[in-house]
Design a protein around this motif. Structure first.
Motif, PDB file in Angstrom:
ATOM      1  N   ARG A  50       2.919  44.451 -30.241  1.00 21.32           N
ATOM      2  CA  ARG A  50       1.660  45.026 -30.697  1.00 21.32           C
ATOM      3  C   ARG A  50       0.857  45.638 -29.551  1.00 21.32           C
ATOM      4  O   ARG A  50      -0.208  46.218 -29.782  1.00 21.32           O
ATOM      5  CB  ARG A  50       0.828  43.959 -31.401  1.00 21.32           C
ATOM      6  CG  ARG A  50       1.489  43.375 -32.655  1.00 21.32           C
ATOM      7  CD  ARG A  50       0.480  42.589 -33.479  1.00 21.32           C
ATOM      8  NE  ARG A  50      -0.005  41.437 -32.754  1.00 21.32           N
ATOM      9  CZ  ARG A  50       0.500  40.206 -32.863  1.00 21.32           C
ATOM     10  NH1 ARG A  50       1.534  39.988 -33.676  1.00 21.32           N
ATOM     11  NH2 ARG A  50      -0.014  39.190 -32.186  1.00 21.32           N
ATOM     12  N   ALA A  51       1.322  45.465 -28.321  1.00 19.60           N
ATOM     13  CA  ALA A  51       0.647  46.037 -27.153  1.00 19.60           C
ATOM     14  C   ALA A  51       1.702  46.415 -26.119  1.00 19.60           C
ATOM     15  O   ALA A  51       2.806  45.850 -26.091  1.00 19.60           O
ATOM     16  CB  ALA A  51      -0.347  45.038 -26.560  1.00 19.60           C
ATOM     17  N   GLU A  52       1.358  47.393 -25.285  1.00 21.77           N
ATOM     18  CA  GLU A  52       2.257  47.829 -24.220  1.00 21.77           C
ATOM     19  C   GLU A  52       1.499  47.801 -22.900  1.00 21.77           C
ATOM     20  O   GLU A  52       0.274  47.973 -22.867  1.00 21.77           O
ATOM     21  CB  GLU A  52       2.781  49.244 -24.488  1.00 21.77           C
ATOM     22  CG  GLU A  52       3.669  49.340 -25.715  1.00 21.77           C
ATOM     23  CD  GLU A  52       4.228  50.743 -25.914  1.00 21.77           C
ATOM     24  OE1 GLU A  52       3.897  51.626 -25.075  1.00 21.77           O
ATOM     25  OE2 GLU A  52       4.977  50.949 -26.879  1.00 21.77           O
ATOM     26  N   ASP A  53       2.226  47.560 -21.809  1.00 26.67           N
ATOM     27  CA  ASP A  53       1.610  47.514 -20.485  1.00 26.67           C
ATOM     28  C   ASP A  53       2.575  48.166 -19.502  1.00 26.67           C
ATOM     29  O   ASP A  53       3.772  47.832 -19.501  1.00 26.67           O
ATOM     30  CB  ASP A  53       1.344  46.056 -20.084  1.00 26.67           C
ATOM     31  CG  ASP A  53       0.387  45.945 -18.913  1.00 26.67           C
ATOM     32  OD1 ASP A  53       0.710  46.498 -17.836  1.00 26.67           O
ATOM     33  OD2 ASP A  53      -0.672  45.325 -19.059  1.00 26.67           O
ATOM     34  N   PRO A  54       2.086  49.098 -18.674  1.00 28.07           N
ATOM     35  CA  PRO A  54       2.982  49.767 -17.723  1.00 28.07           C
ATOM     36  C   PRO A  54       3.524  48.830 -16.644  1.00 28.07           C
ATOM     37  O   PRO A  54       4.556  49.108 -16.040  1.00 28.07           O
ATOM     38  CB  PRO A  54       2.085  50.853 -17.104  1.00 28.07           C
ATOM     39  CG  PRO A  54       0.689  50.357 -17.302  1.00 28.07           C
ATOM     40  CD  PRO A  54       0.713  49.617 -18.603  1.00 28.07           C
ATOM     41  N   ARG A  55       2.836  47.711 -16.408  1.00 26.99           N
ATOM     42  CA  ARG A  55       3.321  46.746 -15.422  1.00 26.99           C
ATOM     43  C   ARG A  55       4.468  45.926 -16.009  1.00 26.99           C
ATOM     44  O   ARG A  55       4.466  45.620 -17.198  1.00 26.99           O
ATOM     45  CB  ARG A  55       2.189  45.797 -15.016  1.00 26.99           C
ATOM     46  CG  ARG A  55       0.966  46.444 -14.405  1.00 26.99           C
ATOM     47  CD  ARG A  55      -0.177  45.450 -14.307  1.00 26.99           C
ATOM     48  NE  ARG A  55      -0.616  44.987 -15.630  1.00 26.99           N
ATOM     49  CZ  ARG A  55      -1.508  44.026 -15.829  1.00 26.99           C
ATOM     50  NH1 ARG A  55      -2.052  43.402 -14.799  1.00 26.99           N
ATOM     51  NH2 ARG A  55      -1.860  43.687 -17.059  1.00 26.99           N
ATOM     52  N   ASN A  56       5.436  45.554 -15.158  1.00 27.94           N
ATOM     53  CA  ASN A  56       6.464  44.644 -15.650  1.00 27.94           C
ATOM     54  C   ASN A  56       5.912  43.225 -15.636  1.00 27.94           C
ATOM     55  O   ASN A  56       4.809  42.958 -15.131  1.00 27.94           O
ATOM     56  CB  ASN A  56       7.761  44.769 -14.840  1.00 27.94           C
ATOM     57  CG  ASN A  56       7.594  44.351 -13.384  1.00 27.94           C
ATOM     58  OD1 ASN A  56       6.908  43.379 -13.069  1.00 27.94           O
ATOM     59  ND2 ASN A  56       8.232  45.092 -12.481  1.00 27.94           N
TER      60      ASN A  56
END
Length: 299
Positions: A50-56
């Motif tokens: 439900r969410a995305e983050d560019p950081r691993n």
């Protein structure tokens, strides 16, 4: 300087949030508690897509944790059960200053079992786990947390329930109107189950819990069955006709045409104590988490 008392807590989920909310209310730590809760909710959103983050995940973990500050939260990584077994950020530990001394909340996958193995004197977990693992099954039903300690064999474990945190949802009896009508039952009650013969649909992990809260006498002509793979519990209960499942509002059960009945037992986060490990110096824990109105006598 007062000695720090370690308390085992779940690494994520509703029970951990209940503990943090109590800390926020009683230890002037609202900002700290909110930061941990929001971080874990955000990570859950990423896990659920439900969410995305560019950081691993490793970069996020480094941003969340400040190992150089003793009163900032630390997080860690655990394998998730999703395809590919990716890592998930979960709570690890934080130290909170209280009026009666510092308390360190330490994340554990199974806090109750950490107390059973004498790794901690205090810990929090769901009351359900106590019923599933150590509460004796008896003919009469168990219907309150206050009665749990009387059902624990002292030869089996030194852990006792101290108090609940009030984050209550209930294991609720529910049935279809058609089945209730066929038994001429006045609702989905314990009396109805005592007269009922047939299958009762539950989540597989709750067999012992349901038997404890209904009592072994009424289970003689009842056989457990379970929802199908990927099937909602309420849908499985609707197909069977009667069952037990956790409810907060009961909206999903009603959507499946079920009639809500007796609330059999509260599913609540509870403070537990290993009475062989605790000392007089552990008053900080009960002072922070205890509640005069709901505290239970340790037997």
């Amino acid at each position: 300087m007062a000695e720090t008392t370690a308390v085992a807590v779940p690494r994520k989920g509703r029970p951990l949030e209940a503990v943090l909310e109590r800390v926020a209310a009683r230890a002037d730590a609202t900002e700290l508690a909110d930061s941990i809760i929001s971080t874990l909710r955000y990570e859950k959103a990423i896990t659920k897509g439900r969410a995305e983050d560019p950081r691993n995940v490793y970069e996020r973990l480094a941003d969340y944790s400040d190992l150089g500050h003793p009163h900032r939260p630390e997080f860690t990584l655990l394998r998730d059960d999703r395809d590919g077994l990716p890592r998930r950020v979960v709570f690890d530990s934080v130290t909170v200053e209280t009026e009666t001394g510092p308390i360190q909340l330490v994340g554990r996958e199974e806090p109750f079992r950490s107390l059973r193995t004498h790794s901690f004197a205090f810990g929090f977990d769901s009351a359900d786990l106590v019923l599933e693992e150590v509460v004796a099954l008896r003919p009469e039903p168990l219907d309150s947390i206050a009665d749990v300690n009387a059902r624990i064999d002292p030869h089996d474990t030194d852990v006792r329930v101290v108090t609940g945190l009030g984050d209550t949802v209930h294991h609720t009896l529910m049935a279809t109107p058609e089945l209730l009508d066929s038994y001429r039952a006045d609702g989905a009650t314990r009396k109805f189950v005592a007269e009922y013969e047939g299958e009762l649909c539950i989540s597989p992990r709750y067999e012992r819990l349901v038997e404890a809260v209904l009592g072994t006498d009424v289970m003689q002509d009842v056989e457990f069955c379970y929802p199908g793979d990927g099937q909602e519990e309420e849908a499985g209960i609707a197909e069977t006709g009667v069952g037990v499942y956790l409810t907060m509002t009961g909206g999903t059960a009603r959507d499946h045409g079920l009639e809500l009945g007796t609330q059999l037992f509260p599913s609540e986060t509870v403070l537990m104590e290993n009475v062989e490990e605790s000392t007089d110096g552990d008053a900080a824990v009960t002072a922070l988490f205890g509640d005069v109105e709901t505290e239970l006598a340790v037997q």
